[in-house]
Design an enzyme around this catalytic site. Structure first.
Site, PDB file in Angstrom:
ATOM      1  CE  LYS A  17       0.842   1.513   4.378  1.00 23.56           C
ATOM      2  NZ  LYS A  17       1.560   2.740   4.677  1.00 23.56           N
ATOM      3  CG  ASP A  37      -0.837   0.026   7.877  1.00 25.60           C
ATOM      4  OD1 ASP A  37      -1.690   0.911   8.058  1.00 25.60           O
ATOM      5  OD2 ASP A  37       0.381   0.263   7.836  1.00 25.60           O
ATOM      6  CB  ALA A  60       1.067  -7.068   2.902  1.00 22.79           C
ATOM      7  CB  VAL A  67      12.064  -5.229   4.644  1.00 25.03           C
ATOM      8  CG1 VAL A  67      12.073  -5.352   6.165  1.00 25.03           C
ATOM      9  CG2 VAL A  67      11.776  -6.583   4.002  1.00 25.03           C
ATOM     10  CB  ALA A  68      11.706  -1.309   7.572  1.00 24.55           C
ATOM     11  N   GLY A  69       9.685  -0.207   4.661  1.00 23.18           N
ATOM     12  CA  GLY A  69       9.675   0.848   3.640  1.00 23.18           C
ATOM     13  C   GLY A  69       8.459   1.742   3.676  1.00 23.18           C
ATOM     14  N   GLY A  70       7.592   1.584   4.688  1.00 24.82           N
ATOM     15  CA  GLY A  70       6.372   2.394   4.732  1.00 24.82           C
ATOM     16  C   GLY A  70       5.311   1.889   3.771  1.00 24.82           C
ATOM     17  CG  MET A  71       5.834   0.856   0.438  1.00 21.60           C
ATOM     18  SD  MET A  71       6.333   0.527  -1.244  1.00 21.60           S
ATOM     19  CE  MET A  71       4.747   0.571  -2.069  1.00 21.60           C
ATOM     20  CB  ALA A  72       1.575  -1.862   5.061  1.00 22.32           C
ATOM     21  N   GLY A  73       4.534  -4.020   4.422  1.00 20.41           N
ATOM     22  CA  GLY A  73       4.822  -5.393   4.023  1.00 20.41           C
ATOM     23  C   GLY A  73       4.477  -6.416   5.096  1.00 20.41           C
TER      24      GLY A  73
HETATM   25  P1  ATP Z   1       4.346  -0.127   8.497  1.00 19.28           P
HETATM   26  O1  ATP Z   1       3.262  -1.167   8.405  1.00 19.28           O
HETATM   27  O2  ATP Z   1       4.618   0.278   9.901  1.00 19.28           O
HETATM   28  O3  ATP Z   1       4.252   0.973   7.504  1.00 19.28           O
HETATM   29  P2  ATP Z   1       6.639  -0.854   7.059  1.00 19.28           P
HETATM   30  O4  ATP Z   1       5.952  -1.120   5.774  1.00 19.28           O
HETATM   31  O5  ATP Z   1       7.427   0.389   7.176  1.00 19.28           O
HETATM   32  O6  ATP Z   1       5.635  -0.969   8.219  1.00 19.28           O
HETATM   33  P3  ATP Z   1       7.397  -3.590   7.343  1.00 19.28           P
HETATM   34  O7  ATP Z   1       8.023  -4.127   6.101  1.00 19.28           O
HETATM   35  O8  ATP Z   1       6.014  -4.010   7.666  1.00 19.28           O
HETATM   36  O9  ATP Z   1       7.572  -2.030   7.353  1.00 19.28           O
HETATM   37  O10 ATP Z   1       8.381  -3.953   8.527  1.00 19.28           O
HETATM   38  C1  ATP Z   1       8.471  -3.253   9.743  1.00 19.28           C
HETATM   39  C2  ATP Z   1       9.212  -4.152  10.727  1.00 19.28           C
HETATM   40  O11 ATP Z   1       8.325  -5.219  11.055  1.00 19.28           O
HETATM   41  C3  ATP Z   1      10.436  -4.804  10.137  1.00 19.28           C
HETATM   42  O12 ATP Z   1      11.583  -4.070  10.463  1.00 19.28           O
HETATM   43  C4  ATP Z   1      10.445  -6.190  10.759  1.00 19.28           C
HETATM   44  O13 ATP Z   1      11.326  -6.239  11.852  1.00 19.28           O
HETATM   45  C5  ATP Z   1       9.050  -6.414  11.288  1.00 19.28           C
HETATM   46  N1  ATP Z   1       8.287  -7.506  10.623  1.00 19.28           N
HETATM   47  C6  ATP Z   1       7.521  -8.401  11.248  1.00 19.28           C
HETATM   48  N2  ATP Z   1       6.947  -9.240  10.378  1.00 19.28           N
HETATM   49  C7  ATP Z   1       7.365  -8.896   9.158  1.00 19.28           C
HETATM   50  C8  ATP Z   1       7.120  -9.400   7.850  1.00 19.28           C
HETATM   51  N3  ATP Z   1       6.319 -10.456   7.627  1.00 19.28           N
HETATM   52  N4  ATP Z   1       7.679  -8.766   6.823  1.00 19.28           N
HETATM   53  C9  ATP Z   1       8.474  -7.683   7.034  1.00 19.28           C
HETATM   54  N5  ATP Z   1       8.756  -7.187   8.238  1.00 19.28           N
HETATM   55  C10 ATP Z   1       8.219  -7.775   9.308  1.00 19.28           C
END
Ligand code: ATP
Length: 303
Positions: A12, A139, A107, A98-104
């Site tokens: 997202k 999210d 998801a 990962v940790a990119g603000g795209m809710a990986g």
């Molecule tokens: P947000 O949902 O807060 O915007 P984000 O998109 O910035 O998150 P994510 O990729 O969801 O970042 O990862 C944030 C942190 O969550 C990671 O640094 C990791 O330690 C942890 N995490 C837990 N489960 C997962 C997963 N399945 N995939 C990626 N990161 C995960």
């Protein structure tokens, strides 16, 4: 009998993200407009003796109970009353930064809920899955729903934007390293305590622009209250945003809590050009083109 189920789930971005003041309980009220993009993780669940997670190629993602996919499987397992569920091995093929603000992570949790629901033959409705999703993270419900939607509360109350039928073309500029979402919120609180910080305001203009459907109209309304905080923590993002405009993007915005920058482009051809030009400059780690909206989590394979 089904032996494994694979679910594809989109990333997202937030077209609009307004952040209220810090509440006494430590949370912030949010009003956001989500859009799901065609950048996907694939999550496969297979019955196993105990829950496990594998994320090949991504050593930085936890493969313990901290992984949101693990939490999702456990949560659903606990809720199955008469033993339909079983532990699962979860394999995540990650494309979402990962940790990119795209809710990986969110998801992956949404995908795991849908995959286990299918594997175990629970037949829970989408709205019941959304209730469970809400307990896993703000999210997660949107990752199930997909499309374009307004999120309220902490982002977990999701209502579809039915008028948003047009396809938009984006370039995603991925940054080196990630940003921790709690740290970005804390930085916003710090900046606001130090002096006035402009706020993005109401959501109406974005919704009107989505209804007209032109990317130019939408570009004029994109806004994110977390952007100043993300740039304060990672000042290099300003260079990426400037370069995006120089290379022909209509508007650039920090996605969620960053550090990914989402750049809205006039059409698919322009997005390909902007991506190629940005990739040739030293302003981000890598680029992707993506378009949205796309549907939410979906079963793509069962064997
Ligand atoms: P947000 O949902 O807060 O915007 P984000 O998109 O910035 O998150 P994510 O990729 O969801 O970042 O990862 C944030 C942190 O969550 C990671 O640094 C990791 O330690 C942890 N995490 C837990 N489960 C997962 C997963 N399945 N995939 C990626 N990161 C995960």
């Amino acid at each position: 009998m089904t032996r494994s189920v694979t679910v594809r789930v989109p990333a997202k971005i937030n077209l609009h993200l307004s952040v209220g003041d810090l509440r006494p309980d430590g949370y912030h009220d949010l009003v956001t407009v989500y859009q799901a993009l065609d950048l996907y993780d694939e999550v496969t669940v297979t019955p196993a003796a105990e829950i496990s997670v594998r994320t090949p190629g991504y050593p930085e993602v936890p493969t313990t109970t901290k992984n949101l996919a693990w939490k999702a499987a456990l949560q659903l397992l606990k809720l199955t009353e008469s033993g339909e569920g079983c532990p699962v091995a979860i394999e995540i093929d990650k494309q979402i930064p990962v940790a990119g603000g795209m809710a990986g992570g969110s998801a992956d949790a949404a995908a795991t809920l849908l995959a286990c629901n299918t594997l175990w033959g629970l037949d829970l409705s989408r709205s019941r899955l959304a209730e469970i999703a809400e307990q896993l993270g703000s999210d997660v419900p949107f990752a199930l729903a997909g499309g374009t939607a307004v999120g309220t509360g902490r982002g977990e109350k999701v209502a579809p934007v039915l008028l948003a039928r047009h396809q938009f073309h984006w370039v995603l500029a991925l940054a080196d390293g990630g940003l921790s979402t709690p740290k970005v919120f804390a930085e916003l609180d710090r900046l606001r305590a130090a002096g006035p910080v402009p706020r993005v305001g109401g959501v109406d203009e974005v919704l009107t622009a989505l209804a007209t459907g032109t990317p130019e109209a939408l570009a004029a309304t994109l806004g994110n209250d977390l952007q100043a905080a993300a740039i304060s923590l990672n000042p290099a993002l300003r260079r990426t945003l400037n370069a995006a405009m120089q290379e022909g993007g209509l508007a650039g915005i920090v996605s969620g809590s960053g550090p990914t920058i989402a750049i809205l482009c006039a059409d698919a051809e322009s997005a390909a050009d902007v991506a190629a030009n940005l990739a040739g400059r030293d302003v981000c780690r890598s680029v992707r083109v993506a378009s949205g909206p796309v549907p939410g989590a979906k079963v793509v394979d069962r064997t």
